[in-house]
Design a protein around this motif. Structure first.
Motif, PDB file in Angstrom:
ATOM      1  N   SER A 115     -16.574 -23.722  63.185  1.00  0.00           N
ATOM      2  CA  SER A 115     -17.248 -24.338  61.783  1.00  0.00           C
ATOM      3  C   SER A 115     -18.748 -24.589  62.259  1.00  0.00           C
ATOM      4  O   SER A 115     -19.503 -24.785  61.446  1.00  0.00           O
ATOM      5  CB  SER A 115     -16.393 -25.188  61.391  1.00  0.00           C
ATOM      6  N   LEU A 116     -19.135 -24.914  63.488  1.00  0.00           N
ATOM      7  CA  LEU A 116     -20.318 -25.430  64.087  1.00  0.00           C
ATOM      8  C   LEU A 116     -21.324 -24.411  63.819  1.00  0.00           C
ATOM      9  O   LEU A 116     -22.573 -24.661  63.647  1.00  0.00           O
ATOM     10  CB  LEU A 116     -20.344 -25.858  65.371  1.00  0.00           C
ATOM     11  N   SER A 117     -21.000 -23.232  63.796  1.00  0.00           N
ATOM     12  CA  SER A 117     -21.902 -21.867  63.520  1.00  0.00           C
ATOM     13  C   SER A 117     -22.477 -22.001  62.355  1.00  0.00           C
ATOM     14  O   SER A 117     -23.685 -21.690  62.113  1.00  0.00           O
ATOM     15  CB  SER A 117     -21.234 -20.740  63.690  1.00  0.00           C
ATOM     16  N   VAL A 118     -22.107 -22.811  61.322  1.00  0.00           N
ATOM     17  CA  VAL A 118     -22.596 -23.028  60.087  1.00  0.00           C
ATOM     18  C   VAL A 118     -24.001 -23.998  60.169  1.00  0.00           C
ATOM     19  O   VAL A 118     -24.979 -24.029  59.464  1.00  0.00           O
ATOM     20  CB  VAL A 118     -21.927 -23.704  58.953  1.00  0.00           C
ATOM     21  N   LEU A 119     -24.191 -24.874  61.251  1.00  0.00           N
ATOM     22  CA  LEU A 119     -25.087 -25.650  61.491  1.00  0.00           C
ATOM     23  C   LEU A 119     -26.246 -25.067  62.095  1.00  0.00           C
ATOM     24  O   LEU A 119     -26.310 -24.996  63.400  1.00  0.00           O
ATOM     25  CB  LEU A 119     -24.682 -27.009  62.397  1.00  0.00           C
ATOM     26  N   ASN A 120     -27.154 -24.363  61.460  1.00  0.00           N
ATOM     27  CA  ASN A 120     -28.333 -23.793  61.978  1.00  0.00           C
ATOM     28  C   ASN A 120     -29.639 -24.118  60.999  1.00  0.00           C
ATOM     29  O   ASN A 120     -29.382 -24.715  59.909  1.00  0.00           O
ATOM     30  CB  ASN A 120     -28.167 -22.316  62.319  1.00  0.00           C
ATOM     31  N   LYS A 121     -30.833 -23.982  61.433  1.00  0.00           N
ATOM     32  CA  LYS A 121     -31.914 -24.469  60.798  1.00  0.00           C
ATOM     33  C   LYS A 121     -31.943 -23.713  59.329  1.00  0.00           C
ATOM     34  O   LYS A 121     -32.359 -24.198  58.369  1.00  0.00           O
ATOM     35  CB  LYS A 121     -33.326 -24.055  61.513  1.00  0.00           C
ATOM     36  N   ASN A 122     -31.476 -22.394  59.343  1.00  0.00           N
ATOM     37  CA  ASN A 122     -31.570 -21.811  57.954  1.00  0.00           C
ATOM     38  C   ASN A 122     -30.669 -22.404  57.201  1.00  0.00           C
ATOM     39  O   ASN A 122     -31.064 -22.241  55.641  1.00  0.00           O
ATOM     40  CB  ASN A 122     -30.952 -20.232  58.255  1.00  0.00           C
ATOM     41  N   ASN A 123     -29.610 -23.057  57.298  1.00  0.00           N
ATOM     42  CA  ASN A 123     -28.483 -23.826  56.415  1.00  0.00           C
ATOM     43  C   ASN A 123     -29.362 -25.130  56.091  1.00  0.00           C
ATOM     44  O   ASN A 123     -28.438 -25.657  55.095  1.00  0.00           O
ATOM     45  CB  ASN A 123     -27.162 -23.967  57.000  1.00  0.00           C
ATOM     46  N   ALA A 124     -30.314 -25.637  56.748  1.00  0.00           N
ATOM     47  CA  ALA A 124     -30.790 -27.140  56.409  1.00  0.00           C
ATOM     48  C   ALA A 124     -31.066 -27.151  54.870  1.00  0.00           C
ATOM     49  O   ALA A 124     -31.783 -26.446  54.440  1.00  0.00           O
ATOM     50  CB  ALA A 124     -31.949 -27.468  57.176  1.00  0.00           C
ATOM     51  N   GLY A 125     -30.533 -28.100  54.206  1.00  0.00           N
ATOM     52  CA  GLY A 125     -31.030 -28.257  52.753  1.00  0.00           C
ATOM     53  C   GLY A 125     -30.099 -27.627  51.840  1.00  0.00           C
ATOM     54  O   GLY A 125     -30.257 -27.779  50.670  1.00  0.00           O
TER      55      GLY A 125
END
Length: 153
Positions: A47-57
Motif C-alpha cells: 500500500s506504500l506504493s500509493v504514496l508518491n508525488k503524483n497522488n499528493a493532494g
C-alpha cells in the motif's frame, strides 16, 4: 530417549497419539497465525506504493473501522506513522518503512520455516503410532477370532 512403539500398550499408544495430535494442531495454528501477520505486512508494504508525488493532494477514504470510512486528502506523501507494537507509533519516511516491513516479512518467513520441519516430524510420528495401533488391533482381533474358533470345537 527413543521409545520402541511396538512395546507400548494400546492405551499408551492412544495417549501418545492424542498428544501428537494436540502438538500438530498447535504448530498448524501457529503457522496459520504467522501467515496472517505476514500477509498484513505484505499488504501494508504494497500500500506504500500509493504514496508518491503524483497522488499528493488527492482525495481518499480513511478507514475509521473495518467497515466505516471518512473522506480525506493526502497531504504528506513522504512520511507515515508505523505501528511498531504495543501501541507505539513511529514516524518514518516511505523508504525506511518499506525496509521495516521487509525485515518483518523476512523474520516471519524464517519463523515459519523453523516450525515447518517440527510439524512434519510430529505428523510423521503420529502416522507411525497409528500404524502400530492398527497392527496391534489386528493382532488382538485375530487372537480373539482364533480363541473363539477353538472354544467352539
Amino acid at each position: 530417549m527413543a521409545v520402541n512403539l511396538t512395546e507400548l500398550s494400546l492405551p499408551q499408544l492412544e495417549g501418545l497419539k492424542t498428544q501428537l495430535e494436540q502438538e500438530t494442531e498447535f504448530l498448524t495454528s501457529s503457522i496459520g497465525q504467522l501467515k496472517v501477520v505476514q500477509t498484513k505486512y505484505v499488504e501494508a508494504k504494497d500500500s506504500l506504493s500509493v504514496l508518491n508525488k503524483n497522488n499528493a493532494g488527492k482525495e481518499l477514504l480513511v478507514p475509521l473501522t473495518s467497515s466505516m470510512y471518512v473522506p480525506g486528502t493526502l497531504h504528506d506523501v513522504e512520511h507515515v506513522l508505523v505501528d511498531v507494537g504495543t501501541g507505539y507509533y513511529v514516524e518514518k519516511n516511505v523508504d525506511d518503512t518499506k525496509e521495516f516491513f521487509k525485515r518483518k516479512i523476512d523474520f516471519l518467513t524464517k519463523q515459519i520455516e523453523k516450525i515447518q520441519p517440527a510439524l512434519q516430524e510430529k505428523y510423521g510420528m503420529k502416522q507411525a503410532v497409528i500404524e502400530v495401533m492398527n497392527i496391534k488391533i489386528q493382532q488382538l482381533q485375530s487372537q480373539q477370532a482364533s480363541q473363539s474358533g477353538t472354544t467352539k470345537a
